[in-house]
Design a protein around this motif. Structure first.
Motif, PDB file in Angstrom:
ATOM      1  N   LEU A  88     -33.408  28.829  85.588  1.00  0.00           N
ATOM      2  CA  LEU A  88     -32.506  27.363  85.117  1.00  0.00           C
ATOM      3  C   LEU A  88     -30.621  28.341  84.685  1.00  0.00           C
ATOM      4  O   LEU A  88     -30.121  27.393  84.964  1.00  0.00           O
ATOM      5  N   ASP A  89     -30.553  29.286  84.344  1.00  0.00           N
ATOM      6  CA  ASP A  89     -29.672  30.087  84.537  1.00  0.00           C
ATOM      7  C   ASP A  89     -28.805  29.660  85.500  1.00  0.00           C
ATOM      8  O   ASP A  89     -27.200  29.226  85.606  1.00  0.00           O
ATOM      9  N   LYS A  90     -28.843  29.899  86.533  1.00  0.00           N
ATOM     10  CA  LYS A  90     -28.408  30.154  87.688  1.00  0.00           C
ATOM     11  C   LYS A  90     -27.772  28.861  88.343  1.00  0.00           C
ATOM     12  O   LYS A  90     -26.790  28.569  88.412  1.00  0.00           O
ATOM     13  N   ALA A  91     -28.895  27.578  88.160  1.00  0.00           N
ATOM     14  CA  ALA A  91     -28.884  26.577  88.582  1.00  0.00           C
ATOM     15  C   ALA A  91     -28.092  25.644  87.820  1.00  0.00           C
ATOM     16  O   ALA A  91     -26.988  25.055  88.120  1.00  0.00           O
ATOM     17  N   THR A  92     -27.973  26.028  86.147  1.00  0.00           N
ATOM     18  CA  THR A  92     -26.660  25.245  85.510  1.00  0.00           C
ATOM     19  C   THR A  92     -25.257  26.107  86.286  1.00  0.00           C
ATOM     20  O   THR A  92     -24.289  25.101  86.034  1.00  0.00           O
ATOM     21  N   SER A  93     -26.038  27.112  86.136  1.00  0.00           N
ATOM     22  CA  SER A  93     -24.139  27.979  86.563  1.00  0.00           C
ATOM     23  C   SER A  93     -23.328  27.135  87.767  1.00  0.00           C
ATOM     24  O   SER A  93     -22.500  26.547  87.725  1.00  0.00           O
ATOM     25  N   LEU A  94     -24.748  26.550  88.881  1.00  0.00           N
ATOM     26  CA  LEU A  94     -23.785  26.199  90.032  1.00  0.00           C
ATOM     27  C   LEU A  94     -23.504  24.639  89.409  1.00  0.00           C
ATOM     28  O   LEU A  94     -22.169  24.618  90.303  1.00  0.00           O
ATOM     29  N   MET A  95     -24.171  24.885  88.904  1.00  0.00           N
ATOM     30  CA  MET A  95     -23.872  22.516  88.363  1.00  0.00           C
ATOM     31  C   MET A  95     -22.224  22.820  88.084  1.00  0.00           C
ATOM     32  O   MET A  95     -21.720  21.249  87.991  1.00  0.00           O
ATOM     33  N   THR A  96     -22.587  23.149  86.320  1.00  0.00           N
ATOM     34  CA  THR A  96     -21.179  23.498  85.645  1.00  0.00           C
ATOM     35  C   THR A  96     -20.128  23.730  87.090  1.00  0.00           C
ATOM     36  O   THR A  96     -18.524  23.614  86.524  1.00  0.00           O
ATOM     37  N   SER A  97     -20.178  25.185  88.051  1.00  0.00           N
ATOM     38  CA  SER A  97     -18.985  24.803  89.051  1.00  0.00           C
ATOM     39  C   SER A  97     -18.893  23.760  89.456  1.00  0.00           C
ATOM     40  O   SER A  97     -17.397  23.742  90.244  1.00  0.00           O
ATOM     41  N   HIS A  98     -19.915  22.401  90.228  1.00  0.00           N
ATOM     42  CA  HIS A  98     -19.679  21.871  90.273  1.00  0.00           C
ATOM     43  C   HIS A  98     -18.621  21.226  89.609  1.00  0.00           C
ATOM     44  O   HIS A  98     -17.430  20.039  90.049  1.00  0.00           O
ATOM     45  N   MET A  99     -19.483  20.427  88.407  1.00  0.00           N
ATOM     46  CA  MET A  99     -18.663  19.076  87.276  1.00  0.00           C
ATOM     47  C   MET A  99     -17.536  19.564  87.063  1.00  0.00           C
ATOM     48  O   MET A  99     -16.391  18.683  86.464  1.00  0.00           O
ATOM     49  N   LEU A 100     -17.161  21.285  86.205  1.00  0.00           N
ATOM     50  CA  LEU A 100     -15.808  21.218  86.008  1.00  0.00           C
ATOM     51  C   LEU A 100     -14.976  21.980  86.469  1.00  0.00           C
ATOM     52  O   LEU A 100     -13.680  21.911  86.748  1.00  0.00           O
ATOM     53  N   GLN A 101     -15.153  22.845  87.937  1.00  0.00           N
ATOM     54  CA  GLN A 101     -14.679  23.427  88.740  1.00  0.00           C
ATOM     55  C   GLN A 101     -14.527  23.088  89.599  1.00  0.00           C
ATOM     56  O   GLN A 101     -13.550  23.305  90.916  1.00  0.00           O
ATOM     57  N   GLY A 102     -14.809  22.285  90.005  1.00  0.00           N
ATOM     58  CA  GLY A 102     -13.951  21.285  91.327  1.00  0.00           C
ATOM     59  C   GLY A 102     -14.921  21.420  92.659  1.00  0.00           C
ATOM     60  O   GLY A 102     -14.679  21.107  93.320  1.00  0.00           O
ATOM     61  N   GLN A 103     -16.253  22.759  92.081  1.00  0.00           N
ATOM     62  CA  GLN A 103     -16.620  23.066  93.755  1.00  0.00           C
ATOM     63  C   GLN A 103     -17.206  21.884  94.523  1.00  0.00           C
ATOM     64  O   GLN A 103     -18.010  21.327  94.000  1.00  0.00           O
ATOM     65  N   PRO A 104     -17.077  21.698  96.026  1.00  0.00           N
ATOM     66  CA  PRO A 104     -17.498  20.829  96.734  1.00  0.00           C
ATOM     67  C   PRO A 104     -18.767  20.672  96.520  1.00  0.00           C
ATOM     68  O   PRO A 104     -19.964  21.622  96.236  1.00  0.00           O
ATOM     69  N   ALA A 105     -19.445  19.434  96.234  1.00  0.00           N
ATOM     70  CA  ALA A 105     -21.128  18.973  95.818  1.00  0.00           C
ATOM     71  C   ALA A 105     -21.902  20.035  97.363  1.00  0.00           C
ATOM     72  O   ALA A 105     -22.755  20.421  96.887  1.00  0.00           O
ATOM     73  N   ALA A 106     -21.496  19.312  98.399  1.00  0.00           N
ATOM     74  CA  ALA A 106     -21.923  19.710  99.364  1.00  0.00           C
ATOM     75  C   ALA A 106     -22.284  21.356  99.753  1.00  0.00           C
ATOM     76  O   ALA A 106     -23.504  21.760 100.090  1.00  0.00           O
ATOM     77  N   GLN A 107     -21.249  22.175  98.582  1.00  0.00           N
ATOM     78  CA  GLN A 107     -21.107  24.037  99.318  1.00  0.00           C
ATOM     79  C   GLN A 107     -22.625  23.796  97.678  1.00  0.00           C
ATOM     80  O   GLN A 107     -23.287  24.802  97.714  1.00  0.00           O
ATOM     81  N   VAL A 108     -22.040  23.266  97.055  1.00  0.00           N
ATOM     82  CA  VAL A 108     -23.122  23.406  95.360  1.00  0.00           C
ATOM     83  C   VAL A 108     -25.164  23.583  96.008  1.00  0.00           C
ATOM     84  O   VAL A 108     -25.536  24.553  96.270  1.00  0.00           O
ATOM     85  N   ILE A 109     -24.472  22.352  96.501  1.00  0.00           N
ATOM     86  CA  ILE A 109     -26.545  21.574  97.105  1.00  0.00           C
ATOM     87  C   ILE A 109     -26.408  22.973  98.235  1.00  0.00           C
ATOM     88  O   ILE A 109     -27.729  23.127  98.099  1.00  0.00           O
ATOM     89  N   ASP A 110     -26.149  23.535  98.921  1.00  0.00           N
ATOM     90  CA  ASP A 110     -26.144  24.488  99.201  1.00  0.00           C
ATOM     91  C   ASP A 110     -26.947  25.432  98.979  1.00  0.00           C
ATOM     92  O   ASP A 110     -27.417  26.258  99.426  1.00  0.00           O
ATOM     93  N   GLU A 111     -26.266  25.747  97.454  1.00  0.00           N
ATOM     94  CA  GLU A 111     -26.508  26.833  96.795  1.00  0.00           C
ATOM     95  C   GLU A 111     -27.357  26.953  95.817  1.00  0.00           C
ATOM     96  O   GLU A 111     -28.331  27.817  96.372  1.00  0.00           O
ATOM     97  N   LEU A 112     -27.861  25.734  95.532  1.00  0.00           N
ATOM     98  CA  LEU A 112     -28.865  25.753  95.065  1.00  0.00           C
ATOM     99  C   LEU A 112     -30.395  25.839  95.929  1.00  0.00           C
ATOM    100  O   LEU A 112     -31.138  26.345  95.522  1.00  0.00           O
ATOM    101  N   GLU A 113     -29.844  24.991  97.228  1.00  0.00           N
ATOM    102  CA  GLU A 113     -31.025  25.928  97.949  1.00  0.00           C
ATOM    103  C   GLU A 113     -31.287  26.954  98.490  1.00  0.00           C
ATOM    104  O   GLU A 113     -32.768  27.384  98.712  1.00  0.00           O
ATOM    105  N   ALA A 114     -30.342  27.924  98.645  1.00  0.00           N
ATOM    106  CA  ALA A 114     -30.346  29.193  99.050  1.00  0.00           C
ATOM    107  C   ALA A 114     -31.395  29.508  97.278  1.00  0.00           C
ATOM    108  O   ALA A 114     -32.051  30.415  97.349  1.00  0.00           O
ATOM    109  N   LEU A 115     -30.975  29.335  96.598  1.00  0.00           N
ATOM    110  CA  LEU A 115     -31.739  30.223  95.583  1.00  0.00           C
ATOM    111  C   LEU A 115     -33.470  28.995  94.914  1.00  0.00           C
ATOM    112  O   LEU A 115     -34.205  30.377  95.147  1.00  0.00           O
ATOM    113  N   PHE A 116     -33.487  28.114  95.009  1.00  0.00           N
ATOM    114  CA  PHE A 116     -35.027  27.518  95.664  1.00  0.00           C
ATOM    115  C   PHE A 116     -35.781  28.572  96.350  1.00  0.00           C
ATOM    116  O   PHE A 116     -36.547  28.836  96.082  1.00  0.00           O
ATOM    117  N   GLU A 117     -35.658  28.172  97.336  1.00  0.00           N
ATOM    118  CA  GLU A 117     -36.528  29.670  98.671  1.00  0.00           C
ATOM    119  C   GLU A 117     -36.270  30.618  98.078  1.00  0.00           C
ATOM    120  O   GLU A 117     -36.990  30.768  98.194  1.00  0.00           O
TER     121      GLU A 117
END
Length: 127
Positions: A88-117
């Motif tokens: 939860l903490d890491k996933a929330t941090s990644l989502m926040t980086s997209h929503m508040l810091q403008g990190q591209p969605a595709a990059q965040v999704i790649d990182e989320l997939e790696a996190l789940f793996e």
């Protein structure tokens, strides 16, 4: 010519001999117990199959266009065996980086997939 009983394995012949020595009441008890053991065995096989099924991720392909929130839903369905609290903490941090810091969605999704793996591999090691 061999009788059908003599062609049975030794343990089965022995069980038939013991069964034939029992009175009707004890035969019924033995029959009930045998049914219980068979049901217990079937239940264990179903549980083993359910555990094996749980261990395998669900194959949900990544769409070409996907929001970060939709990716989280997809990954949660893909990896239902993973403890969500653990990531939860890491996933929330990644989502926040997209929503508040403008990190591209595709990059965040790649990182989320790696996190789940990563958490899936941790899950497998614990099994």
């Amino acid at each position: 010519m061999l009788s059908p009983v003599s062609s049975l394995p030794r343990e089965q012949r022995q069980l038939l001999r013991l069964y034939s020595r029992l009175d009707a009441s004890r035969r019924a008890t033995l029959h009930s117990f045998a049914e219980f053991l068979c049901q217990q065995q079937d239940d264990e096989k179903q549980q083993d199959a359910a555990v094996a099924e749980q261990q395998a991720p669900v194959d949900i392909p990544r769409p070409e266009e996907e929001s970060v929130v939709a990716a989280m839903r997809r990954l949660t369905k893909t990896f239902p065996m993973i403890d969500r609290d653990a990531l939860l903490d890491k996933a929330t941090s990644l989502m926040t980086s997209h929503m508040l810091q403008g990190q591209p969605a595709a990059q965040v999704i790649d990182e989320l997939e790696a996190l789940f793996e990563e958490h899936y591999h941790i899950y497998l090691k614990k099994q």
